[in-house]
Design an enzyme around this catalytic site. Structure first.
Site, mmCIF file in Angstrom:
data_model
loop_
_atom_site.group_PDB
_atom_site.id
_atom_site.type_symbol
_atom_site.label_atom_id
_atom_site.label_comp_id
_atom_site.label_asym_id
_atom_site.label_seq_id
_atom_site.Cartn_x
_atom_site.Cartn_y
_atom_site.Cartn_z
ATOM 1 N N HIS A 43 -7.389 55.082 -31.128
ATOM 2 C CA HIS A 43 -6.678 54.357 -32.194
ATOM 3 C C HIS A 43 -6.500 52.909 -31.783
ATOM 4 C CE1 HIS A 43 -2.669 54.314 -30.172
ATOM 5 N NE2 HIS A 43 -2.989 55.518 -29.740
ATOM 6 N N ASP B 214 -4.237 50.854 -33.478
ATOM 7 C CA ASP B 214 -2.870 50.379 -33.713
ATOM 8 C C ASP B 214 -2.054 50.563 -32.443
ATOM 9 O OD1 ASP B 214 -2.849 53.298 -34.194
ATOM 10 O OD2 ASP B 214 -0.728 52.974 -34.667
ATOM 11 N N ASP C 272 -3.154 52.184 -24.290
ATOM 12 C CA ASP C 272 -2.816 53.052 -25.417
ATOM 13 C C ASP C 272 -2.940 52.290 -26.733
ATOM 14 O OD1 ASP C 272 -1.783 55.151 -26.945
ATOM 15 O OD2 ASP C 272 0.297 54.571 -26.564
ATOM 16 N N GLU D 181 -1.715 55.749 -35.721
ATOM 17 C CA GLU D 181 -1.296 56.853 -34.847
ATOM 18 C C GLU D 181 0.118 56.648 -34.337
ATOM 19 O OE1 GLU D 181 -0.569 59.224 -31.305
ATOM 20 O OE2 GLU D 181 -0.649 57.035 -31.408
ATOM 21 N N GLU D 182 0.447 55.431 -33.953
ATOM 22 C CA GLU D 182 1.754 55.177 -33.362
ATOM 23 C C GLU D 182 2.892 55.335 -34.373
ATOM 24 O OE1 GLU D 182 2.080 55.176 -30.372
ATOM 25 O OE2 GLU D 182 0.475 54.116 -29.331
ATOM 26 N N HIS E 210 4.025 52.146 -24.244
ATOM 27 C CA HIS E 210 5.198 52.050 -25.121
ATOM 28 C C HIS E 210 6.312 51.208 -24.506
ATOM 29 C CE1 HIS E 210 4.239 55.885 -27.696
ATOM 30 N NE2 HIS E 210 3.152 55.187 -27.393
#
Length: 457
Positions: free
Chosen positions: A93, A95, A126, A159-160, A426
């Site tokens: 992903h 995003d 990520d 996705e996030e 994150h």
């Protein structure tokens, strides 16, 4: 690797690393947070177009920027393989999570920066790095005789946010992502240098709980002591979600499951999680039990007056965002119902409570006995000399995995990626290890060779 027959692939991957870094820098520069309230939609659209152009340049056919039902975009492409070869779907992903407090970053979050042997930037691990991993593996194969399988790539754009756009699109177009094996490039090794596939994922549910007690705020001197404080009521509700030892205590959910497999030493976890000296870990059982096999509740945010500028008032309303991670073996729908019922039942003083579900994803468990896992184990052992592939769980959620498993029950699903603990995904100062990018790109290339051979004839 010089003594193995895969040395040319290893050399090709190594030679591609400067290009990988340059392209990752271009991708990281897009502030592609799929939340228009925080970042303009144009950033995600620009990132999607970058991916589409990259796939086109690599010879992918049917490249398309797909408008998914949640208002975001995913990018698809198909690279035909030899006649009769299996098809492998590669997922990543583009995003990313918001950067949080940008001043806390040691370098700009959307500017890839090399420091202490790692590349820093939001999405570096990520999961923009996952997309670069896929491209590097394919380029290495093309430089050494060609890609031995048909390849589909899908790069998700939300996705996030967990809004389910790609899941619903896949359900509406089930032929699009059909494949014999699926490689999800959105997990990570247990630690740097230890090749790991993720065998389980916790699902998740996200709810917003609001407590209302008054028609409006009241002066705390005039009414405090008798007027019911909505913020105080909410605090009681949130406190009820944990037992005294910090374990998740949602009524009706099993919190005693055990993890059988790779363990996570407590001292390693404390170091990875950067737990302050003297602060205890919460919960009971092994660390692996707590983060892979059991539900975990987290209060993500509370709407209340900030300390600066607060007035002497009894609050009429208060609300919180609550996340619940759901382990394999527990249905996310049931977990959501139990969480909502728990929150509503714990509201004191007859206060009014409203619970609204915002997002949900089912947990996932892979079949680690499949031929694809055998092929990946051999590939990882070659890419990481002296190490054998490990299987671990992951506390995070990738709802698409269950959608793909339901749509294509015969497909094998593997989860690998660059999000090892030092990556700090994150969080501020997210980074990727270039050595991991190199080794996992090589492992993926070797896997495609091994898998094609295992399916021949």
């Amino acid at each position: 690797m010089e003594s193995t027959p895969f040395a040319p692939l290893a050399e090709s991957v190594a030679s591609l690393l400067p290009r990988a870094k340059a392209e990752l820098a271009e991708l990281v520069a897009f502030r592609s947070v799929a939340d228009p309230a925080q970042f303009p939609r144009s950033e995600c659209e620009a990132a999607a177009n970058w991916v589409a152009e990259a796939l086109t340049a690599e010879g992918f056919q049917d490249v398309a920027v797909l408008d998914t039902p949640d208002g975001t975009q995913s990018v698809y492409g198909f690279l035909p393989g030899p006649e009769g070869a299996p098809t492998v779907l590669l997922y990543a992903h583009y995003d990313v999570q918001p950067p949080l407090e940008e001043s806390a970053w040691l370098s700009p979050p959307f500017e890839l920066t090399e420091r202490d042997g790692r590349w820093y930037g939001r999405g570096a691990a990520d999961c923009k790095g996952g997309l670069i991993m896929h491209l590097t593996a394919l380029r290495a194969l093309k430089a050494n005789g060609g890609v031995p399988v048909g390849v589909k790539i899908i790069a998700e754009g939300s996705e996030e946010q967990g809004t389910g756009g790609l899941e619903r699109y896949a359900e509406e177009h089930p032929e699009l992502l059909a494949a014999d094996t699926i490689v999800i490039g959105d997990s990570g090794n247990f630690r740097v240098g230890l090749p790991t596939v993720t065998a389980t994922l916790r699902g998740m549910t996200l709810v917003r709980v609001q407590v209302d007690t008054l028609e409006g705020n009241l002066h705390s001197g005039q009414f405090g002591g008798a007027a019911p404080d909505a913020l105080a009521a909410l605090i009681r509700v949130l406190d009820s979600l944990r037992a005294d030892d910090g374990s998740t205590a949602v009524e009706g959910l099993d919190s005693d499951a055990r993890w059988e497999g790779l363990q996570y030493p407590e001292e390693d976890f404390r170091k990875d999680a950067k737990v302050l000296d003297g602060v205890w870990l919460i919960g009971s059982g092994t660390v692996a039990d707590r983060i892979w096999a059991r539900p975990a509740v987290t209060v993500l945010g509370v709407d209340c007056p900030p300390v600066v500028g607060a007035t002497p008032s009894v609050q009429a309303s208060a609300r919180a965002l609550v996340s619940l991670r759901v382990p394999p073996g527990t249905d996310a729908d049931e977990a959501t119902e139990r969480l909502a019922a728990h929150l509503e039942s714990k509201v004191p003083w007859g206060a009014r409570a409203t619970v609204e579900q915002l997002a949900q994803g089912q947990p996932f468990r892979a079949d680690t006995s499949s031929p694809a896992y055998t092929a990946m184990a051999a590939a990882m052992q070659a890419a990481y000399p002296g190490e054998e592939m490990q299987t671990a769980g992951q506390g995070g959620s990738i709802p698409l995995c269950n959608t793909l498993a339901e749509l294509y029950p015969e497909a094998e699903i593997l989860l690998i990626g660059l999000s090892e603990p030092q990556a700090q995904i994150h969080a501020v100062n997210e980074s990727v290890s270039p050595e991991e990018l190199e080794r996992l790109s090589l492992a993926e290339a070797l896997f495609l060779v091994n898998y094609a051979a295992s399916q021949a004839g």
